[in-house]
Design a protein around this motif. Structure first.
Motif, short mmCIF file in Angstrom:
data_model
loop_
_atom_site.label_atom_id
_atom_site.label_comp_id
_atom_site.label_asym_id
_atom_site.label_seq_id
_atom_site.Cartn_x
_atom_site.Cartn_y
_atom_site.Cartn_z
N UNK A 152 24.75 55.58 -5.91
CA UNK A 152 24.69 55.98 -4.50
C UNK A 152 26.05 56.42 -3.96
N UNK A 153 27.08 55.60 -4.17
CA UNK A 153 28.38 55.89 -3.57
C UNK A 153 29.04 57.10 -4.22
N UNK A 154 28.83 57.30 -5.53
CA UNK A 154 29.37 58.49 -6.19
C UNK A 154 28.68 59.75 -5.69
N UNK A 155 27.36 59.67 -5.46
CA UNK A 155 26.63 60.84 -4.98
C UNK A 155 27.05 61.25 -3.58
N UNK A 156 27.39 60.27 -2.76
CA UNK A 156 27.66 60.55 -1.34
C UNK A 156 29.14 60.78 -1.01
N UNK A 157 30.04 60.40 -1.92
CA UNK A 157 31.46 60.42 -1.54
C UNK A 157 31.97 61.82 -1.23
N UNK A 158 31.44 62.86 -1.87
CA UNK A 158 31.89 64.21 -1.58
C UNK A 158 31.48 64.64 -0.17
N UNK A 159 30.25 64.30 0.23
CA UNK A 159 29.81 64.62 1.59
C UNK A 159 30.67 63.92 2.62
N UNK A 160 31.03 62.67 2.32
CA UNK A 160 31.88 61.92 3.24
C UNK A 160 33.26 62.54 3.32
N UNK A 161 33.77 62.99 2.19
CA UNK A 161 35.11 63.60 2.18
C UNK A 161 35.16 64.83 3.06
N UNK A 162 34.07 65.61 3.06
CA UNK A 162 34.03 66.85 3.84
C UNK A 162 33.81 66.60 5.33
N UNK A 166 40.15 49.75 3.65
CA UNK A 166 40.28 50.92 4.52
C UNK A 166 39.08 51.84 4.39
N UNK A 167 38.52 51.95 3.19
CA UNK A 167 37.31 52.76 3.00
C UNK A 167 36.15 52.14 3.77
N UNK A 168 36.02 50.83 3.70
CA UNK A 168 34.93 50.16 4.42
C UNK A 168 35.02 50.37 5.93
N UNK A 169 36.23 50.47 6.44
CA UNK A 169 36.41 50.66 7.88
C UNK A 169 36.38 52.13 8.29
N UNK A 170 36.15 53.02 7.31
CA UNK A 170 36.06 54.44 7.63
C UNK A 170 37.38 55.13 7.82
N UNK A 171 38.47 54.50 7.38
CA UNK A 171 39.81 55.06 7.59
C UNK A 171 40.33 55.81 6.38
N UNK A 172 39.59 55.78 5.30
CA UNK A 172 40.05 56.43 4.07
C UNK A 172 38.83 56.92 3.29
N UNK A 173 38.99 58.05 2.59
CA UNK A 173 37.90 58.59 1.80
C UNK A 173 37.81 57.89 0.45
N UNK A 174 36.61 57.80 -0.08
CA UNK A 174 36.38 57.16 -1.37
C UNK A 174 36.60 58.18 -2.50
N UNK A 175 37.60 57.98 -3.37
CA UNK A 175 37.75 58.87 -4.53
C UNK A 175 36.53 58.71 -5.45
N UNK A 176 36.14 59.79 -6.10
CA UNK A 176 34.94 59.74 -6.94
C UNK A 176 35.09 58.72 -8.07
N UNK A 177 36.30 58.61 -8.63
CA UNK A 177 36.53 57.64 -9.70
C UNK A 177 36.25 56.22 -9.22
N UNK A 178 36.72 55.88 -8.03
CA UNK A 178 36.48 54.55 -7.47
C UNK A 178 35.01 54.39 -7.11
#
Length: 307
Positions: free
Chosen positions: A73-83, A48-60
């Motif tokens: 990369x994904x940890x740095x960007x996940x907060x921007x994606x969440x917002x 679901x994250x890959x399809x853009x339907x769910x946000x990536x938790x920082x832990x994951x």
């Protein structure tokens, strides 16, 4: 086997992020299951994250960075994606959605379906199919994206303190078949078991209660008075009059008092998920159908002896 769908990264920031995630994963030669091994998340969650339907938790995100060796990369960007916003919500829900994003606490009641932020994509698609059969795939995908973007309300550790009361019929009424319901209810139990989200079940034999129709949720804020949002099948309304809000709050308190305790409610949800997954529910229904006709259930292929 269903054809693999390409991801359009131009649709939204989460879609762009998800497309990059899929590209990195496949470049590493890993399946979804291999990528999430060692984490507390499942392959369907990552899909679901890959399809853009769910946000990536920082832990994951940190776990994925280690597995795919993507240098954080994904940890740095996940907060921007969440917002980032995903899409336009339905007009009747637009204002409530904005309030939900900054709520400090949410108390919700639903008598018919799993609350929106907890709905997995297959479950929500079944609801759309019944409520709006005229929608094309593009419209459905837009609604799915909005719905899944709200998952953070219940699923992220920094989300609002959330309390949900479900009618028992929500667990017993199958949406999309037993396999789908097993996955959906297991997801609800999993989310309830790992953060501040509290769930209660109002048993079917509880009798009359303050919220007999529709769905309702109350939102409280650190910098504004509380509000209530009530929703029917095709419309919604925000109530901010203090007296009305107080009446809804008092009614919700009585509803919680009538519901099963959280621990017992969680066990009921887990049992219902197992019931769907094991096929026990289907066997009971078959037995009842035979019983209603004055027959005993028997193994398939075995004929009743002639007299």
């Amino acid at each position: 086997m269903a054809a693999r769908k390409d991801i359009d990264g131009s649709v939204s920031v989460p879609a762009f992020y998800g497309k990059e995630l899929r590209w990195k994963r496949e470049a590493a030669g890993l399946t979804l299951q291999q990528t999430v091994e060692g984490s507390f998340y499942g392959a369907s969650y990552l899909s679901e994250i890959e399809r853009g339907h769910r946000r990536m938790p920082e832990e994951l995100a940190r776990h994925v960075d280690r597995v795919l060796r993507t240098d954080g990369f994904f940890a740095r960007c996940c907060e921007d994606v969440r917002k980032a916003g995903n899409s336009r919500p339905a007009p009747c829900f637009a204002e409530a959605l904005q309030m939900e994003a900054r709520a400090r606490g949410i108390e919700e009641w639903n008598s018919t379906v799993i609350p929106g932020p907890l709905q997995l994509e297959p479950y929500f698609r079944e609801i759309i199919r019944v409520a709006h059969p005229q929608y094309d795939e593009e419209k459905v995908a837009e609604l799915v994206a909005v719905r899944r973007s709200r998952a953070c309300v219940y699923e992220e550790a920094d989300g609002p303190a959330s309390w949900t009361v479900l009618h028992e019929s929500v667990l017993r009424q199958p949406v999309g078949g037993d396999e789908l319901m097993a996955e959906q209810l297991a997801h609800v139990a999993n989310v309830a078991g790992r953060r501040r989200f509290i769930v209660q079940v109002l048993p079917s034999d509880a009798g009359l209660h303050p919220y007999m129709t529709g769905s309702t949720f109350l939102m409280s804020f650190s910098d504004a008075p509380p509000v209530v949002y009530t929703e029917g099948s095709y419309s919604g309304q925000i109530h901010d009059d203090p007296n009305i809000v107080m009446e809804y709050q008092q009614a919700y308190n009585r509803l919680r008092a009538a519901a099963l305790p959280p621990e017992e409610s969680l066990r009921m949800i887990e049992a219902a998920a197992e019931d769907y997954a094991s096929g026990n529910r289907a066997r009971r229904l078959e037995h009842r159908r035979f019983a209603s006709r004055g027959l005993r259930s028997r193994p398939r292929g075995v004929r009743r002896p002639r007299r």
